[in-house]
Design a protein around this motif. Sequence first.
Motif, PDB file in Angstrom:
ATOM      1  N   GLY A   1      -1.496  23.681  -1.848  1.00  0.00           N
ATOM      2  CA  GLY A   1      -0.851  22.449  -0.605  1.00  0.00           C
ATOM      3  C   GLY A   1      -1.850  21.454  -0.165  1.00  0.00           C
ATOM      4  N   LEU A   2      -3.615  21.608  -0.743  1.00  0.00           N
ATOM      5  CA  LEU A   2      -4.208  20.528  -1.070  1.00  0.00           C
ATOM      6  C   LEU A   2      -3.832  19.851  -1.556  1.00  0.00           C
ATOM      7  CD1 LEU A   2      -7.181  19.467   0.986  1.00  0.00           C
ATOM      8  CD2 LEU A   2      -8.253  20.383  -0.986  1.00  0.00           C
ATOM      9  N   ALA A   3      -3.855  20.062  -3.243  1.00  0.00           N
ATOM     10  CA  ALA A   3      -3.122  19.341  -3.998  1.00  0.00           C
ATOM     11  C   ALA A   3      -1.983  18.384  -4.063  1.00  0.00           C
ATOM     12  CB  ALA A   3      -2.940  20.274  -5.235  1.00  0.00           C
ATOM     13  N   GLY A   4      -1.078  19.214  -3.273  1.00  0.00           N
ATOM     14  CA  GLY A   4       0.297  18.376  -2.577  1.00  0.00           C
ATOM     15  C   GLY A   4      -0.244  16.941  -2.005  1.00  0.00           C
ATOM     16  N   ALA A   5      -0.625  17.273  -0.914  1.00  0.00           N
ATOM     17  CA  ALA A   5      -1.229  16.491  -0.119  1.00  0.00           C
ATOM     18  C   ALA A   5      -1.514  15.453  -0.648  1.00  0.00           C
ATOM     19  CB  ALA A   5      -1.998  17.316   1.763  1.00  0.00           C
ATOM     20  N   LEU A   6      -3.123  15.413  -1.185  1.00  0.00           N
ATOM     21  CA  LEU A   6      -3.768  15.009  -2.338  1.00  0.00           C
ATOM     22  C   LEU A   6      -2.797  13.965  -2.752  1.00  0.00           C
ATOM     23  CD1 LEU A   6      -7.139  16.619  -2.180  1.00  0.00           C
ATOM     24  CD2 LEU A   6      -7.068  14.450  -1.240  1.00  0.00           C
ATOM     25  N   PHE A   7      -2.245  14.295  -3.512  1.00  0.00           N
ATOM     26  CA  PHE A   7      -1.086  13.652  -4.682  1.00  0.00           C
ATOM     27  C   PHE A   7      -0.240  12.529  -3.439  1.00  0.00           C
ATOM     28  CE2 PHE A   7      -3.209  15.492  -7.936  1.00  0.00           C
ATOM     29  CZ  PHE A   7      -2.919  14.889  -8.858  1.00  0.00           C
ATOM     30  N   ALA A   8       0.271  13.582  -2.847  1.00  0.00           N
ATOM     31  CA  ALA A   8       1.643  12.588  -2.414  1.00  0.00           C
ATOM     32  C   ALA A   8       0.307  11.308  -1.569  1.00  0.00           C
ATOM     33  CB  ALA A   8       2.277  13.507  -1.271  1.00  0.00           C
ATOM     34  N   TRP A   9      -0.464  11.173  -1.117  1.00  0.00           N
ATOM     35  CA  TRP A   9      -0.802  10.174  -0.308  1.00  0.00           C
ATOM     36  C   TRP A   9      -1.559   9.270  -1.077  1.00  0.00           C
ATOM     37  CZ3 TRP A   9      -6.738   9.712  -0.236  1.00  0.00           C
ATOM     38  CH2 TRP A   9      -6.719   8.397   0.893  1.00  0.00           C
ATOM     39  N   GLY A  10      -2.266   9.878  -1.977  1.00  0.00           N
ATOM     40  CA  GLY A  10      -2.812   9.137  -3.135  1.00  0.00           C
ATOM     41  C   GLY A  10      -2.104   8.573  -3.833  1.00  0.00           C
ATOM     42  N   SER A  11      -0.640   8.785  -4.351  1.00  0.00           N
ATOM     43  CA  SER A  11       0.179   7.575  -5.110  1.00  0.00           C
ATOM     44  C   SER A  11       1.177   6.766  -3.523  1.00  0.00           C
ATOM     45  CB  SER A  11       1.492   8.796  -5.565  1.00  0.00           C
ATOM     46  OG  SER A  11       1.664   9.305  -4.517  1.00  0.00           O
ATOM     47  N   ASP A  12       1.159   7.568  -2.589  1.00  0.00           N
ATOM     48  CA  ASP A  12       1.229   6.263  -2.027  1.00  0.00           C
ATOM     49  C   ASP A  12       0.061   5.177  -1.374  1.00  0.00           C
ATOM     50  OD1 ASP A  12       3.478   5.593   0.528  1.00  0.00           O
ATOM     51  OD2 ASP A  12       2.049   5.119   1.079  1.00  0.00           O
ATOM     52  N   GLU A  13      -1.242   5.696  -0.922  1.00  0.00           N
ATOM     53  CA  GLU A  13      -2.575   4.624  -0.946  1.00  0.00           C
ATOM     54  C   GLU A  13      -2.414   4.049  -2.037  1.00  0.00           C
ATOM     55  OE1 GLU A  13      -3.400   5.089   2.372  1.00  0.00           O
ATOM     56  OE2 GLU A  13      -4.403   3.045   1.202  1.00  0.00           O
ATOM     57  N   GLY A  14      -2.062   4.423  -3.774  1.00  0.00           N
ATOM     58  CA  GLY A  14      -3.345   3.889  -4.848  1.00  0.00           C
ATOM     59  C   GLY A  14      -1.454   2.568  -5.252  1.00  0.00           C
ATOM     60  N   VAL A  15      -0.768   2.779  -5.309  1.00  0.00           N
ATOM     61  CA  VAL A  15       0.460   2.569  -5.569  1.00  0.00           C
ATOM     62  C   VAL A  15       1.924   1.168  -4.801  1.00  0.00           C
ATOM     63  CG1 VAL A  15       2.533   2.264  -7.288  1.00  0.00           C
ATOM     64  CG2 VAL A  15       0.598   3.563  -7.817  1.00  0.00           C
ATOM     65  N   PHE A  16       2.537   2.704  -3.758  1.00  0.00           N
ATOM     66  CA  PHE A  16       3.528   1.635  -3.140  1.00  0.00           C
ATOM     67  C   PHE A  16       3.425   1.021  -2.016  1.00  0.00           C
ATOM     68  CE2 PHE A  16       4.782   6.623  -4.561  1.00  0.00           C
ATOM     69  CZ  PHE A  16       5.125   5.774  -6.140  1.00  0.00           C
ATOM     70  N   ARG A  17       1.838   1.220  -1.372  1.00  0.00           N
ATOM     71  CA  ARG A  17       1.233   0.450  -0.304  1.00  0.00           C
ATOM     72  C   ARG A  17       0.808  -0.886  -1.172  1.00  0.00           C
ATOM     73  NH1 ARG A  17      -4.117   1.039   3.522  1.00  0.00           N
ATOM     74  NH2 ARG A  17      -2.353   0.170   5.670  1.00  0.00           N
ATOM     75  N   GLY A  18       0.391  -1.077  -1.790  1.00  0.00           N
ATOM     76  CA  GLY A  18       0.265  -2.274  -2.857  1.00  0.00           C
ATOM     77  C   GLY A  18       1.135  -2.681  -2.464  1.00  0.00           C
ATOM     78  N   LEU A  19       2.608  -2.635  -3.192  1.00  0.00           N
ATOM     79  CA  LEU A  19       4.047  -3.472  -3.318  1.00  0.00           C
ATOM     80  C   LEU A  19       4.732  -3.192  -2.679  1.00  0.00           C
ATOM     81  CD1 LEU A  19       5.547  -0.488  -5.709  1.00  0.00           C
ATOM     82  CD2 LEU A  19       4.517  -2.420  -6.911  1.00  0.00           C
ATOM     83  N   ARG A  20       4.622  -2.425  -1.314  1.00  0.00           N
ATOM     84  CA  ARG A  20       5.541  -2.859   0.625  1.00  0.00           C
ATOM     85  C   ARG A  20       4.349  -3.695   1.150  1.00  0.00           C
ATOM     86  NH1 ARG A  20       5.732   3.623   1.651  1.00  0.00           N
ATOM     87  NH2 ARG A  20       3.284   2.704   2.252  1.00  0.00           N
TER      88      ARG A  20
END
Lengths: 284, 290
Positions: B65-84
């Motif tokens: 669960g922790l791995a899933g949470a980190l990857f979901a949040w990490g990809s959003d923070e690291g990639v998608f937030r910048g695009l948004r």
Amino acid sequence: MSAYLEFLTVLVSVWCVLALAYDMSAGRTGLFSLCQGACFGCGLYAMALAGKWGIGMAVVAGGGASALLSAVVAASSVRLRGDDFVIATYGLQLAFTTLVTNLTGLTGGAGGHAVLVGDSGRWQALVLSLALMGGVVALSQRLWGTAHDRLLRAINDDETLAATAGKPVFAKKVEVFVMSGVISAVAGAVYALHLGHVTPDICGLNPSVLALAMYVVGANRVSWGVIAGAVGLVLLPEALRLLELRTPDAGNVRQMMYGTVLVVAILIRIKRGQTQGTHRIQDA
Amino acid sequence: MLWSQLLVNGTASGLVLALSCVGFVLIHAGGRFYPFSFAAVFTAGAYGFLGSQGLGLTLPLMLAGLAGALFAWGSDEGVFRGLRRNGASSVELTVASIGVSVFLQNGWSLMFGDATKMPMHEVGETLAIGEARIGQVPLWGAVIALVLVIMVGLVLRWMVFGRRIRAVRGDRDLARSLGFPVRRIEVGSLLVGGAMVGVAGALVAWDVGAVPWMGQTALLSALVAVTISGAASSLWISAATGFALGLARELSIAWIPSQWRDVVTVAALLGVMAWKSRRPDWNLSGMGNA
């Protein structure tokens, strides 16, 4: 000509054609598709199955199959907006991959199918791929700035406005999508001629993503930019040969490279104001 | 015998798919686009679980669960937030998420190889349910998935945090103007969603093992679920759709060879999309209280 140079020439030509075909649907009409690989696959398997009756027959069969597939996709999904269309074409790409992988009697399944056209196939592929690339570049340049092109751009900019002005939005989108699909299939047929053996991997989701990446990397609305994107992304992984990675690892690294390029290219395009899609999502 | 067995198998796999669909809806709510990178988050949970075997069941599931949470949040923070922040459209975000997915899944393949990584558990006794039988692992997997779906559903329905997630999913601008900490709520949604997807991946890995591309089936089902339920609301409808698809995939074996099972999900996806192309604003959530 050495075999490696011949391979590179065919590869670059075929991918330039695929990227330009993708540009026709995505760049000019905003139809981001993930089933480019399926259209490409129609050509690949047509050459594998019908090549023994002549190359012309196989190209016509591949183009016809892809036209039918594209028409069905377009007629059922082209009204979908933005990411809904991406998802529908993703589903179709997976359906195609499942089909060619499991119809073992016809396609040879995961092991693939040989292309039986004799020893001259590779030279024919070289000549045909260069001729096809020249033809598609000429077509793309010829369409530039015509009434047809302006209408496509109008549809891309504001579909509702174009429809309100009485323009045949639906028919034009279907036409462009089918044209893009047929060109991809012809490229697939030529590529099969060069390979001599086709497998489902060659026409799976990865080629669709690669065509998308080539289009995104190329400058928006400029055909030469798309060609530069295609050449760059085909030649870039060749540099991996210098690292002497194991073959499966090299494949993974290549795909990771494409994934990274896709994200970076989108960010650069957005920063330059070359945006696509009307539904903007802004963070404060 | 055949039907009851397929029904039991379908119920077990349907519940795990329901859990992954719930996670997908929450990640979708946090990022506001269709995250194809979901498939990689699912696989992160699976490998996280298999990597921590031998520590019992609870701890590996929590790590997944922790791995899933980190990857979901990490990809959003690291990639998608910048695009948004730069004003990306939903199409561009979806395309970027395909890039992230390709990167991560090939990364899994590079790290763990393409061969199936098998779980280290002994095949225990099977339980009889009527004429059918079910192994202990799929049975426990189904129970855990069911409990988590109900828990998340109740949290979203009754707790302040859940209501805020629903409010932001419904109308982000209104929630912001009412003074809600919108970004914090979205991060919470990503973390909870990612954790659910990670656990769903772990439950599948616990039963049948893990391969780098295992998230694709779950992704297909989740896309159908979100399209049917409508992005802005119903978690229950998404869970029910995931369950129905899992059940349908297993029941289809009565008519078609098992390697064609994916066709059922693909057909559902294409059917929904064809329907939606006629009625762009249609979704089941608009038909009732979600």
